[in-house]
Design a protein around this motif. Structure first.
Motif, mmCIF file in Angstrom:
data_model
loop_
_atom_site.group_PDB
_atom_site.id
_atom_site.type_symbol
_atom_site.label_atom_id
_atom_site.label_comp_id
_atom_site.label_asym_id
_atom_site.label_seq_id
_atom_site.Cartn_x
_atom_site.Cartn_y
_atom_site.Cartn_z
ATOM 1 N N ALA A 67 0.874 -1.234 0.051
ATOM 2 C CA ALA A 67 -0.074 -0.060 0.226
ATOM 3 C C ALA A 67 0.782 1.321 0.066
ATOM 4 C CB ALA A 67 -0.826 0.056 1.169
ATOM 5 N N VAL A 105 1.052 3.992 -2.821
ATOM 6 C CA VAL A 105 0.888 5.532 -2.447
ATOM 7 C C VAL A 105 1.834 6.309 -3.043
ATOM 8 C CG1 VAL A 105 0.850 7.156 -0.362
ATOM 9 C CG2 VAL A 105 -0.590 5.160 -0.313
ATOM 10 N N THR A 123 -2.096 7.556 11.741
ATOM 11 C CA THR A 123 -2.577 7.591 10.618
ATOM 12 C C THR A 123 -1.847 8.400 9.761
ATOM 13 O OG1 THR A 123 -4.065 9.335 11.161
ATOM 14 C CG2 THR A 123 -5.012 7.205 11.163
ATOM 15 N N ILE A 175 -4.881 11.710 0.291
ATOM 16 C CA ILE A 175 -4.592 10.269 0.386
ATOM 17 C C ILE A 175 -4.593 9.950 1.986
ATOM 18 C CG2 ILE A 175 -3.177 8.258 0.182
ATOM 19 C CD1 ILE A 175 -2.385 9.424 -2.367
ATOM 20 N N ILE A 229 -3.728 6.945 4.938
ATOM 21 C CA ILE A 229 -3.390 5.542 5.051
ATOM 22 C C ILE A 229 -3.941 5.534 6.660
ATOM 23 C CG2 ILE A 229 -1.796 4.066 5.114
ATOM 24 C CD1 ILE A 229 0.229 5.862 3.756
ATOM 25 N N TRP A 284 -0.468 2.793 10.154
ATOM 26 C CA TRP A 284 -0.196 3.260 8.785
ATOM 27 C C TRP A 284 1.383 2.591 8.314
ATOM 28 C CZ3 TRP A 284 4.270 5.469 7.691
ATOM 29 C CH2 TRP A 284 5.011 5.948 8.510
ATOM 30 N N ALA A 342 0.568 -0.794 6.477
ATOM 31 C CA ALA A 342 -0.672 -0.491 5.999
ATOM 32 C C ALA A 342 -1.268 -1.559 5.156
ATOM 33 C CB ALA A 342 -0.466 0.736 4.697
ATOM 34 N N TYR A 350 -5.543 2.011 1.558
ATOM 35 C CA TYR A 350 -5.484 3.511 1.631
ATOM 36 C C TYR A 350 -6.627 3.904 1.160
ATOM 37 C CZ TYR A 350 -4.524 3.138 -3.298
ATOM 38 O OH TYR A 350 -4.584 2.717 -4.508
ATOM 39 N N ARG A 351 -7.072 5.273 1.365
ATOM 40 C CA ARG A 351 -8.259 5.973 0.753
ATOM 41 C C ARG A 351 -7.885 7.164 0.106
ATOM 42 N NH1 ARG A 351 -9.815 5.686 6.396
ATOM 43 N NH2 ARG A 351 -9.885 7.757 6.506
#
Ligand SMILES: NC(=O)c1ccc[n+]([C@@H]2O[C@H](COP(=O)([O-])OP(=O)(O)OC[C@H]3O[C@@H](n4cnc5c(N)ncnc54)[C@H](OP(=O)(O)O)[C@@H]3O)[C@@H](O)[C@H]2O)c1
Length: 324
Positions: free
Chosen positions: A131, A135, A237, A247, A249, A253, A256, A259-260
């Motif tokens: 992740a 990112v 986070t 973004i 995480i 984190w 991770a 993610y968003r």
């Protein structure tokens, strides 16, 4: 059949137990030997994980012919000397973070890898987390535009720990900065590079250990707000805010599982669960590098470790954090 790479583990504490479980998931890895300062502890560990050789001293493992790579999982203050001893005996080394206590130690370690023509890498596992890698590529491709703000924190309650243990004992490299502050600093460095300026402040335990540190890394158009601490549990986070989106995480984190991304008021969630706990990926990287005859990884190079410890040295010097 591909020849298996034979691993030895030194220092059989918490992380050694997590690591050996992920090692079992790597197809061409085999655990050959473990070493502890106590023979009985080594024997118990070896029985639990079916390790053929158990040594009651670190030196015996380093001299053992049946080990190709040594994973060093001791307190920070022992990383440099043990790694150098291992490399002088022709072993490849994966050493827990931080690679050394300061830049001078890391430089000595890198010289030893070059002199002995063996592989050396800091076990900065988050660098290899799927992740976090994704990112990084999203930030680099401009998915959220120019990043102006980054937040990363890492704190858990540890004030009740043994003052002689590695977490709170300055002589063992204790304090939040080297243990967990390294993660937020790593992330800022990974995504934004070295800052133009660092502002920071620390608090201390009565025994001299640093127990919380806040940092602002200033870049031309970006502020990274970083924090590590042992006197409370933080959210752990990451937020990376750019001109076109954000973004996130989520907790925790540094290991991770996804993610968003938030863009134009729409949030998308991406799940990227790790294989095992996540140590799997750094082990695979060691194997890839060994197969290619490399003495360092391109993904987490010697220079990356030097830069990271250099940033931590700056924070240390600003706040009078010392390890004596
Ligand atoms: N990547 C990660 O997720 C992660 C997580 C936690 C820790 N770490 C890193 O891993 C390393 C070890 O952390 P840990 O949490 O496993 O620590 P730990 O549970 O305290 O274990 C450290 C081990 O080092 C050995 N050791 C040698 N000299 C020692 C001394 N003077 N005092 C205490 N132990 C000594 C001991 O093994 P023997 O008794 O068997 O000799 C001990 O069990 C640190 O560098 C830490 O930063 C990484």
């Amino acid at each position: 059949m591909k020849q298996k790479i034979r691993w030895g583990i030194i220092g059989l504490g918490n992380i050694a137990h997590s690591f050996v479980k992920d090692l079992a998931l790597v197809e061409d890895a085999v655990i050959s030997a473990v070493a502890s300062r106590g023979a009985e502890k080594a024997k118990v560990f070896a029985e639990e994980y079916r390790v053929p050789l158990a040594f009651g001293s670190y030196e015996e493992l380093l001299e053992c012919e049946e080990v190709d790579v040594v994973y060093i999982a001791t307190p920070h203050s022992l990383h440099a000397n043990l790694s150098i001893m291992a490399m002088d005996l022709g072993k490849h080394v994966l050493c827990e973070k931080p690679l050394g206590m300061d830049k001078r130690e890391v430089e000595r370690m890198i010289s030893s890898a070059k002199k002995n023509k063996v592989f050396l890498m800091e076990a900065l596992w988050s660098r290899f987390n799927p992740a976090i890698r994704k990112v990084k590529s999203l930030v680099e491709s401009g998915e959220i535009g120019n990043v102006t703000y980054l937040h990363a924190d890492f704190a858990f309650y540890a004030m009740d720990r043994d003052l002689q243990g590695r977490v709170l004992n300055p002589k063992l490299g204790g304090g939040s900065l080297l243990d967990i502050g390294i993660y937020p600093i790593f992330l800022a460095y990974l995504l934004l590079g070295k800052p133009d300026e660092i502002l920071s402040t620390s608090d201390f335990h009565t025994n001299g250990a640093e127990i919380q540190t806040s940092m602002i890394f200033k870049y031309p158009h970006t502020h990274a707000i970083l924090y590590s601490g042992f006197n409370s549990k933080s959210e752990m986070t990451v937020q990376i805010a750019g001109e076109k989106g954000t973004i996130v995480i989520p907790n925790r984190w540094h290991q991770a599982q996804g993610y968003r991304i938030n863009k134009e008021n729409e949030e998308k969630v991406f799940n990227l669960p790790t294989h095992g706990k996540g140590y799997f990926y750094e082990i695979e990287e060691v194997h890839t590098c060994l197969a290619e005859g490399k003495i360092e990884s391109d993904l987490w190079s010697h220079q990356n470790s030097l830069d990271l410890i250099g940033l931590m040295d700056t924070v240390r010097n600003q706040n009078g954090i010392n390890f004596s």
